[in-house]
Scaffold this active site. Structure first.
Site, PDB file in Angstrom:
ATOM      1  N   HIS A   1       0.875  -1.193   0.000  1.00  0.00           N
ATOM      2  CA  HIS A   1       0.000   0.000   0.000  1.00  0.00           C
ATOM      3  C   HIS A   1       0.908   1.238   0.000  1.00  0.00           C
ATOM      4  CE1 HIS A   1      -3.491   2.380   0.630  1.00  0.00           C
ATOM      5  NE2 HIS A   1      -3.719   2.181   1.921  1.00  0.00           N
TER       6      HIS A   1
ATOM      7  N   HIS B   1      -2.549  -2.431  -9.808  1.00  0.00           N
ATOM      8  CA  HIS B   1      -3.497  -1.867  -8.838  1.00  0.00           C
ATOM      9  C   HIS B   1      -4.640  -2.853  -8.632  1.00  0.00           C
ATOM     10  CE1 HIS B   1      -6.051   1.013  -6.745  1.00  0.00           C
ATOM     11  NE2 HIS B   1      -4.917   1.653  -6.502  1.00  0.00           N
TER      12      HIS B   1
ATOM     13  N   ARG C   1      -3.279  10.103 -11.574  1.00  0.00           N
ATOM     14  CA  ARG C   1      -2.398  10.801 -10.626  1.00  0.00           C
ATOM     15  C   ARG C   1      -0.947  10.699 -11.113  1.00  0.00           C
ATOM     16  NH1 ARG C   1      -4.020   7.694  -5.301  1.00  0.00           N
ATOM     17  NH2 ARG C   1      -3.597   5.991  -6.747  1.00  0.00           N
TER      18      ARG C   1
ATOM     19  N   ASP D   1       2.423   5.745  -7.276  1.00  0.00           N
ATOM     20  CA  ASP D   1       3.716   5.570  -6.612  1.00  0.00           C
ATOM     21  C   ASP D   1       4.883   5.460  -7.587  1.00  0.00           C
ATOM     22  OD1 ASP D   1       2.646   5.681  -4.086  1.00  0.00           O
ATOM     23  OD2 ASP D   1       2.150   3.559  -4.082  1.00  0.00           O
TER      24      ASP D   1
HETATM   25  N1  HAX Z   1       4.824  -6.703 -10.262  1.00  0.00           N
HETATM   26  C1  HAX Z   1       4.826  -8.043 -10.240  1.00  0.00           C
HETATM   27  N2  HAX Z   1       3.727  -8.793 -10.070  1.00  0.00           N
HETATM   28  C2  HAX Z   1       2.569  -8.137  -9.907  1.00  0.00           C
HETATM   29  C3  HAX Z   1       2.483  -6.741  -9.929  1.00  0.00           C
HETATM   30  C4  HAX Z   1       3.679  -6.010 -10.103  1.00  0.00           C
HETATM   31  N3  HAX Z   1       3.719  -4.680 -10.089  1.00  0.00           N
HETATM   32  N4  HAX Z   1       1.198  -6.390  -9.769  1.00  0.00           N
HETATM   33  C5  HAX Z   1       0.512  -7.524  -9.627  1.00  0.00           C
HETATM   34  N5  HAX Z   1       1.322  -8.595  -9.691  1.00  0.00           N
HETATM   35  C6  HAX Z   1       1.005 -10.000  -9.511  1.00  0.00           C
HETATM   36  C7  HAX Z   1       0.420 -10.219  -8.129  1.00  0.00           C
HETATM   37  O1  HAX Z   1       1.452 -10.297  -7.141  1.00  0.00           O
HETATM   38  C8  HAX Z   1      -0.355 -11.498  -8.320  1.00  0.00           C
HETATM   39  O2  HAX Z   1       0.553 -12.555  -8.323  1.00  0.00           O
HETATM   40  P1  HAX Z   1       0.186 -13.988  -7.642  1.00  0.00           P
HETATM   41  O3  HAX Z   1      -1.052 -14.445  -8.313  1.00  0.00           O
HETATM   42  O4  HAX Z   1       1.390 -14.807  -7.889  1.00  0.00           O
HETATM   43  O5  HAX Z   1      -0.043 -13.670  -6.170  1.00  0.00           O
HETATM   44  C9  HAX Z   1      -0.898 -11.330  -9.741  1.00  0.00           C
HETATM   45  O6  HAX Z   1      -0.046 -10.374 -10.386  1.00  0.00           O
HETATM   46  C10 HAX Z   1      -2.322 -10.815  -9.809  1.00  0.00           C
HETATM   47  O7  HAX Z   1      -2.391  -9.626  -9.047  1.00  0.00           O
HETATM   48  P2  HAX Z   1      -3.462  -8.499  -9.399  1.00  0.00           P
HETATM   49  O8  HAX Z   1      -4.826  -9.060  -9.196  1.00  0.00           O
HETATM   50  O9  HAX Z   1      -3.135  -7.886 -10.713  1.00  0.00           O
HETATM   51  O10 HAX Z   1      -3.115  -7.401  -8.305  1.00  0.00           O
HETATM   52  P3  HAX Z   1      -3.567  -7.397  -6.786  1.00  0.00           P
HETATM   53  O11 HAX Z   1      -4.899  -6.736  -6.735  1.00  0.00           O
HETATM   54  O12 HAX Z   1      -3.433  -8.725  -6.157  1.00  0.00           O
HETATM   55  O13 HAX Z   1      -2.470  -6.462  -6.158  1.00  0.00           O
HETATM   56  C11 HAX Z   1      -1.081  -4.568  -5.961  1.00  0.00           C
HETATM   57  C12 HAX Z   1      -2.470  -5.066  -6.368  1.00  0.00           C
HETATM   58  C13 HAX Z   1      -1.077  -3.038  -6.022  1.00  0.00           C
HETATM   59  C14 HAX Z   1      -0.809  -4.980  -4.502  1.00  0.00           C
HETATM   60  C15 HAX Z   1      -0.035  -5.162  -6.922  1.00  0.00           C
HETATM   61  O14 HAX Z   1      -0.299  -4.716  -8.234  1.00  0.00           O
HETATM   62  C16 HAX Z   1       1.383  -4.839  -6.525  1.00  0.00           C
HETATM   63  O15 HAX Z   1       1.951  -5.523  -5.677  1.00  0.00           O
HETATM   64  N6  HAX Z   1       1.984  -3.769  -7.147  1.00  0.00           N
HETATM   65  C17 HAX Z   1       3.313  -3.343  -6.768  1.00  0.00           C
HETATM   66  C18 HAX Z   1       3.257  -2.568  -5.455  1.00  0.00           C
HETATM   67  C19 HAX Z   1       2.597  -1.234  -5.631  1.00  0.00           C
HETATM   68  O16 HAX Z   1       2.839  -0.502  -6.563  1.00  0.00           O
HETATM   69  N7  HAX Z   1       1.702  -0.874  -4.668  1.00  0.00           N
HETATM   70  C20 HAX Z   1       1.050   0.430  -4.652  1.00  0.00           C
HETATM   71  C21 HAX Z   1      -0.376   0.382  -5.112  1.00  0.00           C
HETATM   72  C22 HAX Z   1      -1.017   1.730  -5.022  1.00  0.00           C
HETATM   73  C23 HAX Z   1      -1.388   2.004  -3.606  1.00  0.00           C
HETATM   74  O17 HAX Z   1      -2.249   1.396  -2.988  1.00  0.00           O
HETATM   75  N8  HAX Z   1      -0.718   2.927  -3.005  1.00  0.00           N
HETATM   76  O18 HAX Z   1      -0.994   3.137  -1.714  1.00  0.00           O
END
Ligand code: HAX
Length: 435
Positions: free
Chosen positions: A271, A317, A326, A372
């Site tokens: 997050h 996301h 943003r 981010d």
């Molecule tokens: N890099 C690598 N793998 C990723 C990814 C990324 N940036 N984004 C998603 N995935 C992976 C997930 O880890 C998941 O893998 P598994 O099935 O092996 O667990 C798969 O793709 C499906 O995920 P998703 O449904 O697309 O995404 P989620 O809703 O589960 O997760 C996240 C959303 C934001 C947590 C995720 O995209 C992520 O970890 N991104 C990188 C971290 C990040 O940028 N976080 C900030 C988000 C914005 C925010 O809330 N800011 O506060």
């Protein structure tokens, strides 16, 4: 006080809408929950109604139904600035009307009257080692102010339920008024040998924060902070931090207890902490290749990150299915003011390459950049290079949205939140009964 007057004028309409919804459509089914959703973080399941904001998967956040672009255009600007005054943004979040400049200024004046941070907050923060977590300091500082909560006092003095929102609003304005100095205190303690700078009441909310961390000489940094606070103020009431604060607040815990809990969620790497991780990832990439990397080098580096079982921070996301507007607003700021900054150019080069690599994985639902992906690079340009502080900047901004949701929940008398948990055995028997 202006926000109280506005909510007072609206509250009966808000309550009537909720009451009518429950009376006339109480049995209306809005979604079915699948086993997959239960096991995937309740993804996409509507769990509540809050009128402050909504994340449109294809267009991004809307504050009170206004897109980021509309808000940047329509909110009154700080004098001499191209960016909206934070007081006007708070007015819009709390109410549903675009404020005039004088209304935005009234909110900022109210903040100034209430900006004095109690000494015990600084003592709590000082009790942490200087290299302690900046987010833990922020959360503890916010938590400590619970002893001054006007809502708690009103509750124990048996103020009627219909008026809970008033003291909650009072607490919210106190908290948001104090946040810039608390956040600045942490910065100065950790990174500026505890050289604290007094607030300057002549400055607006964002510029005063810039001044208190020693960036007052650069008017462009104040502009960045006006933009930064606006972009990070809210992202719907179901993300980890906002929902946590809402959940805690639903037990009638005061705003300080609720917001401290929300900040603890924001401190998680999936997050709010992602902004620091993202900047560190960009810096590592830049240093590894000793300069702005080529397309091939970025590909190699991104694939290695994935092979190591890590995520590429700043991309993906849970709700968005597009480039985060943003991110676009931040990109335009940097293009306008420092297009040649090397870290910014690195971030732009990553933007060209990473979505394609994430798409190749076949599992990432949204390969596009979120907010981010750039905000650390922008802070870095102005010499705010301490990446482990970035989530505090996010927390400073996010308090505006979170407190608005909590006030709204109190205004419409939302009850304590209590969903249902099942055991695996229960789930198995529900499935076998239906098959
Ligand atoms: N890099 C690598 N793998 C990723 C990814 C990324 N940036 N984004 C998603 N995935 C992976 C997930 O880890 C998941 O893998 P598994 O099935 O092996 O667990 C798969 O793709 C499906 O995920 P998703 O449904 O697309 O995404 P989620 O809703 O589960 O997760 C996240 C959303 C934001 C947590 C995720 O995209 C992520 O970890 N991104 C990188 C971290 C990040 O940028 N976080 C900030 C988000 C914005 C925010 O809330 N800011 O506060």
């Amino acid at each position: 006080m202006i926000l109280e007057d506005r909510i007072e004028a609206n509250v009966s309409v808000w309550r009537e809408r909720v009451a009518r919804m429950i009376k006339e459509y109480g049995d209306f089914v809005i979604s079915n929950v699948t086993v997959q959703q239960i096991y995937s973080g309740i993804r996409g399941v509507p769990i509540q109604v809050s009128d402050i904001s909504f994340v449109d998967p294809d267009h991004g956040i809307r504050y009170r139904d206004y897109s980021i672009n509309e808000i940047l255009k329509l909110l009154p600007k700080a004098p001499g600035s191209k960016y909206p005054m934070v007081g006007g943004l708070y007015y819009l979040l709390m109410d549903n009307e675009l404020p005039t400049l004088s209304k935005a200024k009234e909110v900022e004046e109210e903040w100034k009257k209430r900006a004095t941070v109690p000494d015990y907050v600084f003592k709590i923060i000082d009790s942490f080692p200087d290299d302690g977590s900046a987010m833990a300091m922020l959360s503890a500082g916010v938590l400590s102010m619970s002893c001054d909560s006007k809502f708690s006092k009103a509750y124990h003095e048996s103020v009627g339920k219909n008026d809970y929102w008033k003291s909650t609003l009072d607490d919210s304005i106190d908290l948001t008024a104090r946040m810039p100095q608390i956040a600045a205190y942490i910065y100065n303690k950790k990174y500026r040998n505890n050289q604290q700078i007094d607030p300057d009441p002549k400055l607006d909310y964002a510029a005063n924060f810039a001044h208190m961390i020693g960036k007052g000489d650069d008017p462009l940094y104040s502009e960045l902070m006006r933009l930064f606070i606006l972009l990070h103020a809210d992202h719907e009431n179901a993300n980890v931090s906002a929902h946590t604060a809402h959940l805690v607040g639903s037990a009638l815990s005061d705003i300080y207890l609720s917001c401290s809990a929300g900040l603890n969620g924001l401190a998680g790497p999936l997050h709010g902490l992602a902004n620091q991780e993202c900047c560190n990832w960009l810096l590592d990439l830049y240093h590894f290749y000793q300069g702005i990397p080529s397309k091939e080098q970025i590909e190699e580096y991104a694939r290695k990150t994935l092979e190591d079982g890590k995520v590429i921070p700043g991309y993906g996301h849970a709700v968005l299915r597009c480039t985060d507007p943003r991110f676009t607003a931040e990109m335009e700021f940097a293009k306008a003011h420092f297009p040649d900054d090397e870290l910014f150019r690195t971030a732009m080069a990553v933007f060209e390459v990473v979505p394609g690599i994430l798409m190749e994985t076949g599992k990432v639902k949204n390969p596009w950049p979120n907010v981010d992906a750039l905000n650390g690079a922008l802070q870095y340009h102005f010499g705010v290079t301490e990446t482990d502080y970035y989530t505090v900047l996010f927390g400073l901004s996010r308090m505006l949205g979170i407190t608005s949701h909590v006030v709204f929940a109190r205004a419409v008398n939302k009850p304590i939140e209590r969903p249902k948990a099942l055991t695996t055995r229960m789930l198995e028997s529900m499935i076998s009964e239906q098959n």
